[in-house]
Design a protein around this motif. Structure first.
Motif, PDB file in Angstrom:
ATOM      1  N   GLN A  63     -18.956  41.181  54.007  1.00 30.27           N
ATOM      2  CA  GLN A  63     -18.213  40.594  52.818  1.00 30.27           C
ATOM      3  C   GLN A  63     -17.202  41.946  52.421  1.00 30.27           C
ATOM      4  OE1 GLN A  63     -21.286  39.678  53.035  1.00 30.27           O
ATOM      5  NE2 GLN A  63     -20.931  37.410  53.111  1.00 30.27           N
ATOM      6  N   PHE A  66     -13.445  41.454  52.093  1.00 31.69           N
ATOM      7  CA  PHE A  66     -12.880  40.950  50.959  1.00 31.69           C
ATOM      8  C   PHE A  66     -12.287  42.066  50.308  1.00 31.69           C
ATOM      9  CE2 PHE A  66     -16.128  37.301  51.038  1.00 31.69           C
ATOM     10  CZ  PHE A  66     -15.555  36.424  52.370  1.00 31.69           C
ATOM     11  N   PHE A  75      -3.397  38.927  48.107  1.00 31.28           N
ATOM     12  CA  PHE A  75      -4.069  37.676  47.155  1.00 31.28           C
ATOM     13  C   PHE A  75      -4.233  38.028  45.746  1.00 31.28           C
ATOM     14  CE2 PHE A  75      -5.397  37.015  51.756  1.00 31.28           C
ATOM     15  CZ  PHE A  75      -4.746  36.079  52.172  1.00 31.28           C
ATOM     16  N   PRO A  79     -11.582  35.066  44.253  1.00 34.03           N
ATOM     17  CA  PRO A  79     -11.984  33.806  44.915  1.00 34.03           C
ATOM     18  C   PRO A  79     -10.833  33.341  46.372  1.00 34.03           C
ATOM     19  CG  PRO A  79     -12.347  33.592  42.515  1.00 34.03           C
ATOM     20  CD  PRO A  79     -11.931  35.135  43.086  1.00 34.03           C
ATOM     21  N   GLU A  80      -9.600  33.804  46.064  1.00 33.37           N
ATOM     22  CA  GLU A  80      -8.574  33.491  46.885  1.00 33.37           C
ATOM     23  C   GLU A  80      -8.704  34.457  48.255  1.00 33.37           C
ATOM     24  OE1 GLU A  80      -3.678  33.595  47.106  1.00 33.37           O
ATOM     25  OE2 GLU A  80      -4.701  33.854  45.179  1.00 33.37           O
ATOM     26  N   ALA A  82     -11.716  35.538  49.446  1.00 27.19           N
ATOM     27  CA  ALA A  82     -12.763  34.863  49.981  1.00 27.19           C
ATOM     28  C   ALA A  82     -12.466  33.738  50.867  1.00 27.19           C
ATOM     29  CB  ALA A  82     -14.089  34.795  49.005  1.00 27.19           C
ATOM     30  N   LYS A  83     -11.840  32.744  50.042  1.00 25.34           N
ATOM     31  CA  LYS A  83     -11.643  31.503  50.935  1.00 25.34           C
ATOM     32  C   LYS A  83     -10.391  31.907  52.068  1.00 25.34           C
ATOM     33  CE  LYS A  83      -8.959  27.218  50.207  1.00 25.34           C
ATOM     34  NZ  LYS A  83      -8.249  26.262  49.155  1.00 25.34           N
ATOM     35  N   ALA A  84      -9.504  32.847  51.896  1.00 25.89           N
ATOM     36  CA  ALA A  84      -8.747  33.244  52.933  1.00 25.89           C
ATOM     37  C   ALA A  84      -9.478  33.843  54.102  1.00 25.89           C
ATOM     38  CB  ALA A  84      -7.487  34.116  52.417  1.00 25.89           C
ATOM     39  N   GLU A  86     -12.863  33.955  54.978  1.00 27.39           N
ATOM     40  CA  GLU A  86     -14.025  33.444  55.190  1.00 27.39           C
ATOM     41  C   GLU A  86     -14.098  33.090  56.563  1.00 27.39           C
ATOM     42  OE1 GLU A  86     -17.865  32.358  54.916  1.00 27.39           O
ATOM     43  OE2 GLU A  86     -16.853  33.254  53.423  1.00 27.39           O
TER      44      GLU A  86
END
Length: 274
Positions: A63, A66, A75, A79-80, A82-84, A86
């Protein structure tokens, strides 16, 4: 050489499995995917990941991708990011799961030692989240009575209740090559050092440590045979600082030409009686 010992203390990485050949390709699969997503060069991701790893003092936390500078610039929030990114972590997990496996003969030899009544424990400098995950994934837990790891003051791992008896945390300074760690493990296992055997792949960090503790040592020479190009890639992203490199050089100088008591070209070469 047949060894009569009650306690077998095992290093994990590159002793029971080829950590370098599984972790490094997995890390670079993640890096390449992140490079594709962020539209920046692989070299840039490598450089930025090293900065994050040094900040955490750990190389084994996927991680961390990130937190690289390129992601923070592109970003808005965590959260944005992590989504991108992942998919890059999934690349790490899939590659690592495909490559991580025990060396030939390890499970059979552990089964033999178990039947002989030898107590087996693992000792690693790796953080609990990483080492415990590998122990479970590779099916090593039934053979080990305990996993010993130094106290992790940065980002401590929240263990499940089922893991608390299995994982034993040593004082923070009992890291390799401090011989106090092995003596502490012997005390906790109620075994005198003359009845213990330590197995590890590093002459400097493992065998030298065992010698200093007065514990019989077996060098897993097979654990040093991996693609040297992978080591270069690992150094490029590692959390090691210039101070760490200097300390390692000082340890190497102190260790000199340390000689193990037993040399193993395969883990199955180990001969134990109890």
């Amino acid at each position: 050489m047949t060894v009569d010992r009650r306690l077998l203390i095992l290093d994990l990485d590159n002793t029971l499995y080829d950590w370098v050949s599984s972790f490094v390709p997995a890390a670079y699969a993640m890096i390449e995917k992140a490079s594709e997503i962020l539209q920046v060069s692989i070299d840039q991701v490598v450089d930025e990941l090293k900065v994050v790893n040094q900040r955490h003092g750990d190389t084994e936390h996927p991680q961390a991708i990130f937190e690289i500078a390129s992601a923070l610039r592109q970003f808005m929030d965590a959260p944005e990011i992590a989504k991108a990114l992942e998919p890059s972590v999934v690349c790490f997990q899939d590659t690592n799961a495909h490559l991580l496996q025990l060396y030939p003969g390890v499970k059979e030899k552990l089964e033999d030692a178990n039947r002989s009544g030898v107590t087996m424990v693992a000792y690693t400098d790796a953080r609990v989240a990483s080492s415990l995950s590998r122990v479970n994934f590779l099916g090593l837990r039934p053979y080990l009575t305990q996993l010993f790891t130094p106290d992790q003051r940065v980002s401590p791992y929240m263990m499940r209740s089922s893991d608390r008896e299995f994982v034993s945390v040593l004082p923070h300074d009992e890291r390799k090559p401090n011989p106090a760690a092995l003596l502490d493990i012997c005390r906790r296992c109620n075994v005198t050092p003359d009845k213990a055997l330590y197995v590890g792949d590093s002459l400097v960090r493992d065998i030298y440590m065992a010698k200093q503790a007065g514990i019989l040592s077996a060098w897993a020479r097979y654990g040093t045979t991996f693609d040297p190009g992978l080591w270069t890639k690992l150094v490029a992203i590692t959390h090691w600082t210039e101070i760490d490199v200097l300390k390692e050089a000082q340890v190497r100088e102190r260790a000199g030409t340390v000689m193990p008591d037993v040399v193993l070209d395969r883990f199955s070469d180990l001969r134990l009686t109890h």
